[in-house]
Design a protein around this motif. Sequence first.
Motif, PDB file in Angstrom:
ATOM      1  N   TRP A 281      -6.117  11.421  29.911  1.00  0.00           N
ATOM      2  CA  TRP A 281      -5.903  10.005  30.158  1.00  0.00           C
ATOM      3  C   TRP A 281      -5.534   9.784  31.615  1.00  0.00           C
ATOM      4  CZ3 TRP A 281      -1.623   7.420  31.920  1.00  0.00           C
ATOM      5  CH2 TRP A 281      -1.695   6.022  31.873  1.00  0.00           C
ATOM      6  N   SER A 282      -4.637  10.615  32.125  1.00  0.00           N
ATOM      7  CA  SER A 282      -4.205  10.506  33.517  1.00  0.00           C
ATOM      8  C   SER A 282      -5.384  10.660  34.473  1.00  0.00           C
ATOM      9  CB  SER A 282      -3.149  11.578  33.807  1.00  0.00           C
ATOM     10  OG  SER A 282      -2.899  11.682  35.179  1.00  0.00           O
TER      11      SER A 282
ATOM     12  N   SER B  70      -8.485  10.061  33.865  1.00  0.00           N
ATOM     13  CA  SER B  70      -9.401   8.928  33.716  1.00  0.00           C
ATOM     14  C   SER B  70      -8.859   7.638  34.308  1.00  0.00           C
ATOM     15  CB  SER B  70      -9.698   8.682  32.231  1.00  0.00           C
ATOM     16  OG  SER B  70     -10.410   9.761  31.695  1.00  0.00           O
ATOM     17  N   TYR B  71      -7.572   7.394  34.109  1.00  0.00           N
ATOM     18  CA  TYR B  71      -7.024   6.084  34.457  1.00  0.00           C
ATOM     19  C   TYR B  71      -6.084   6.059  35.656  1.00  0.00           C
ATOM     20  CZ  TYR B  71      -9.148   4.728  30.105  1.00  0.00           C
ATOM     21  OH  TYR B  71     -10.058   4.484  29.115  1.00  0.00           O
ATOM     22  N   LEU B  72      -5.540   7.195  36.031  1.00  0.00           N
ATOM     23  CA  LEU B  72      -4.630   7.220  37.167  1.00  0.00           C
ATOM     24  C   LEU B  72      -5.267   7.859  38.398  1.00  0.00           C
ATOM     25  CD1 LEU B  72      -1.274   8.211  35.421  1.00  0.00           C
ATOM     26  CD2 LEU B  72      -2.147   5.927  35.942  1.00  0.00           C
TER      27      LEU B  72
END
Length: 122
Positions: free
Chosen positions: A107-108, A110-112
């Motif tokens: 997630w990190s 992909s989004y951060l």
Amino acid sequence: MAEHNADHDEDACRKVDVGITRVFELFGKRWTGPIVSVLMQRAVHFAELRRAIPGISERMLSDRLTELAASGLVVREVDDGPPLRVAYRLTDAGRAMEPALKELKMWSESYLGGAESPEGRC
């Protein structure tokens, strides 16, 4: 309308997930994530662990390891030596976090984005 929003916000606050709260009380503390990340790889001696996490002090590392042990996620093992050395490893409960932590890592990414930490990468 403002009255309705106030009621809604108050209701939401009463329903905060206790499990999530407990997770973030532990993992929301600085250094806990990197410590667990290193221990996911293998059991590590204290000095190795400190070298693997740039910027952490001995005192902070010791405090975080004590908290993780008290939570049942880490075991402290003393190697008789000489020299006397202390190693840390994840318990079964600690290892069980691996799938969740891998998901958070993805997630990190992909989004951060891929921003490096101020300390750089090991």
